[in-house]
Design a protein around this motif. Sequence first.
Motif, PDB file in Angstrom:
ATOM      1  N   TYR A   1      -9.048  -0.865  -4.654  1.00  0.00           N
ATOM      2  CA  TYR A   1      -8.374  -0.410  -3.479  1.00  0.00           C
ATOM      3  C   TYR A   1      -7.536   0.688  -4.150  1.00  0.00           C
ATOM      4  O   TYR A   1      -6.873   0.573  -5.196  1.00  0.00           O
ATOM      5  CB  TYR A   1      -7.136  -1.420  -3.128  1.00  0.00           C
ATOM      6  CG  TYR A   1      -8.059  -2.522  -2.428  1.00  0.00           C
ATOM      7  CD1 TYR A   1      -7.836  -2.803  -0.987  1.00  0.00           C
ATOM      8  CD2 TYR A   1      -8.284  -3.792  -3.051  1.00  0.00           C
ATOM      9  CE1 TYR A   1      -8.563  -3.881  -0.427  1.00  0.00           C
ATOM     10  CE2 TYR A   1      -8.823  -4.861  -2.447  1.00  0.00           C
ATOM     11  CZ  TYR A   1      -9.152  -4.718  -1.085  1.00  0.00           C
ATOM     12  OH  TYR A   1      -9.588  -5.956  -0.633  1.00  0.00           O
TER      13      TYR A   1
ATOM     14  N   HIS B   1      -2.342  -2.981  -9.979  1.00  0.00           N
ATOM     15  CA  HIS B   1      -3.065  -2.115  -9.323  1.00  0.00           C
ATOM     16  C   HIS B   1      -4.676  -2.839  -8.773  1.00  0.00           C
ATOM     17  O   HIS B   1      -5.274  -3.163  -9.758  1.00  0.00           O
ATOM     18  CB  HIS B   1      -3.698  -0.629 -10.042  1.00  0.00           C
ATOM     19  CG  HIS B   1      -4.184   0.540  -8.969  1.00  0.00           C
ATOM     20  ND1 HIS B   1      -4.121   1.619  -9.316  1.00  0.00           N
ATOM     21  CD2 HIS B   1      -4.541   0.181  -7.847  1.00  0.00           C
ATOM     22  CE1 HIS B   1      -4.644   2.373  -8.346  1.00  0.00           C
ATOM     23  NE2 HIS B   1      -4.584   1.667  -7.348  1.00  0.00           N
TER      24      HIS B   1
ATOM     25  N   ASN C   1      -5.053   2.631  -3.298  1.00  0.00           N
ATOM     26  CA  ASN C   1      -3.778   2.867  -3.145  1.00  0.00           C
ATOM     27  C   ASN C   1      -2.823   1.488  -3.025  1.00  0.00           C
ATOM     28  O   ASN C   1      -1.783   1.460  -2.338  1.00  0.00           O
ATOM     29  CB  ASN C   1      -3.254   3.813  -2.043  1.00  0.00           C
ATOM     30  CG  ASN C   1      -4.030   3.538  -0.847  1.00  0.00           C
ATOM     31  OD1 ASN C   1      -4.699   2.387  -0.553  1.00  0.00           O
ATOM     32  ND2 ASN C   1      -3.670   4.208   0.167  1.00  0.00           N
ATOM     33  N   SER C   2      -3.336   0.457  -3.363  1.00  0.00           N
ATOM     34  CA  SER C   2      -2.699  -0.949  -3.190  1.00  0.00           C
ATOM     35  C   SER C   2      -2.396  -1.352  -4.391  1.00  0.00           C
ATOM     36  O   SER C   2      -3.119  -1.364  -5.608  1.00  0.00           O
ATOM     37  CB  SER C   2      -3.503  -1.763  -2.423  1.00  0.00           C
ATOM     38  OG  SER C   2      -3.822  -1.239  -0.847  1.00  0.00           O
TER      39      SER C   2
ATOM     40  N   ASN D   1       0.789   4.939   0.547  1.00  0.00           N
ATOM     41  CA  ASN D   1       0.047   6.009   1.246  1.00  0.00           C
ATOM     42  C   ASN D   1       0.635   7.668   0.813  1.00  0.00           C
ATOM     43  O   ASN D   1       1.677   7.544   0.344  1.00  0.00           O
ATOM     44  CB  ASN D   1       0.148   5.954   2.798  1.00  0.00           C
ATOM     45  CG  ASN D   1      -0.295   4.416   3.333  1.00  0.00           C
ATOM     46  OD1 ASN D   1      -1.389   4.196   2.717  1.00  0.00           O
ATOM     47  ND2 ASN D   1       0.550   3.711   4.024  1.00  0.00           N
TER      48      ASN D   1
ATOM     49  N   THR E   1      -0.255   5.592  -5.895  1.00  0.00           N
ATOM     50  CA  THR E   1       0.092   4.288  -6.655  1.00  0.00           C
ATOM     51  C   THR E   1      -0.146   4.205  -8.338  1.00  0.00           C
ATOM     52  O   THR E   1       0.638   3.757  -8.864  1.00  0.00           O
ATOM     53  CB  THR E   1      -1.024   3.359  -6.080  1.00  0.00           C
ATOM     54  OG1 THR E   1      -1.079   3.397  -4.731  1.00  0.00           O
ATOM     55  CG2 THR E   1      -0.970   1.912  -6.696  1.00  0.00           C
TER      56      THR E   1
ATOM     57  N   GLN F   1       0.908  -1.035   0.120  1.00  0.00           N
ATOM     58  CA  GLN F   1      -0.012  -0.003   0.080  1.00  0.00           C
ATOM     59  C   GLN F   1       0.807   1.270  -0.071  1.00  0.00           C
ATOM     60  O   GLN F   1       1.757   1.295   0.843  1.00  0.00           O
ATOM     61  CB  GLN F   1      -0.884  -0.005   1.229  1.00  0.00           C
ATOM     62  CG  GLN F   1      -1.991   1.157   1.338  1.00  0.00           C
ATOM     63  CD  GLN F   1      -2.800   0.958   2.295  1.00  0.00           C
ATOM     64  OE1 GLN F   1      -3.777  -0.050   2.508  1.00  0.00           O
ATOM     65  NE2 GLN F   1      -2.946   1.875   3.330  1.00  0.00           N
TER      66      GLN F   1
END
Length: 364
Positions: A333, A329, A335-336, A308, A313, A306
């Motif tokens: 999610y 990606h 930002n993961s 942050n 991302t 992740q």
Amino acid sequence: TQSTGKSQGGRTTYSLTMNDIIDMRSDTVTKPTEEMREAMKNALVGDDVFGEDSTVKLLEAKTAQYLGKESGLFVPSGTMANLLSLLTHCSGRGEEFIVGNKAHIFLYEQGGSSWLGGLIPHTLPNQPDGTIRLEDIENAIRPNDFHFPRTKLVCLENTHNQAGGRALPVEYMDAVSSLCQKHGLKLHVDGARLINASTALKVPAARLVAGADSVSLCLSKGLAAPIGSVIVGSEDFIRKARRLRKALGGGMRQVGVIAAPALISLEKMTLRLDEDHRRAREIAESLAEFEHVQVFPVESNMVFVQFNEPLSTTKIIEQLKQKNILIQHLKGYTNSARIVLHNDITDDHVAFFLRSINSILKTQ
């Protein structure tokens, strides 16, 4: 464009050039080795619908033996393998199966068991390690009351994709099996990456699924075959599943040409997965040193990370793509991302990836 590969010890290796694509989106992107291609060319074939393809029959028998079950059935995909297993275990429309809310069966297989079989998924929370709490399973089992659907089946996934490739331990697998037996339920294991779990836990795959009534094993992910999964279970279960396979369009003819590389997957590729796990740990340990980067526990060939704020991302993935490095990606999610190691990724690829992402993270 990827450079020409050379087979070394069952692995397709590449000299690292500017034109290489380092694809770590999934282990489904693996290319068949030269040994597999040779096996495809020389495979003995017959009409499998007539039960006359000797290569397929050998693959089914060897997979069943490998996983400690009576019989096996070769199918085109893991999705079909799971669907056939659910339809075979559940005898009629309106019956219910218990499954995790982050399971591949529930999230990524179009709900086929519902719209093709009329089955009802009863979803329970997956814990961060991919398990479902035993008390949650027991509380979800319907009483014998005509107001409710009948609970017939529990489904587990090992390793668990959405939990970051976590391996469900043998003690947990045994506990769920005992619970199912206590209540007269069947247990199906989505073992798409079961051999990764076996490798991570240092427990034979047959022991991990000893209490399961059926198991689906994918041969085209980390095991690098071009296509196919095998379902295993009792002879009676497989006989019923074979009949249903025909209805789903899964009856194949001279299919030994794809069973032949799958045999190599089962016999040889199962022995090298610890290399992928080692490389995954190396990537995780390097990324964990950066501020604003959270790395989830790594137990097999997957790294879930992740990025942050202030990291982006989307920008990181795009900048990696410009260097011919692909990671995924994660859907749903913001930002993961997921990084998956497999047979086509070497130590040189990992080193280049780490140099590249270190440079990117330091400039964001």
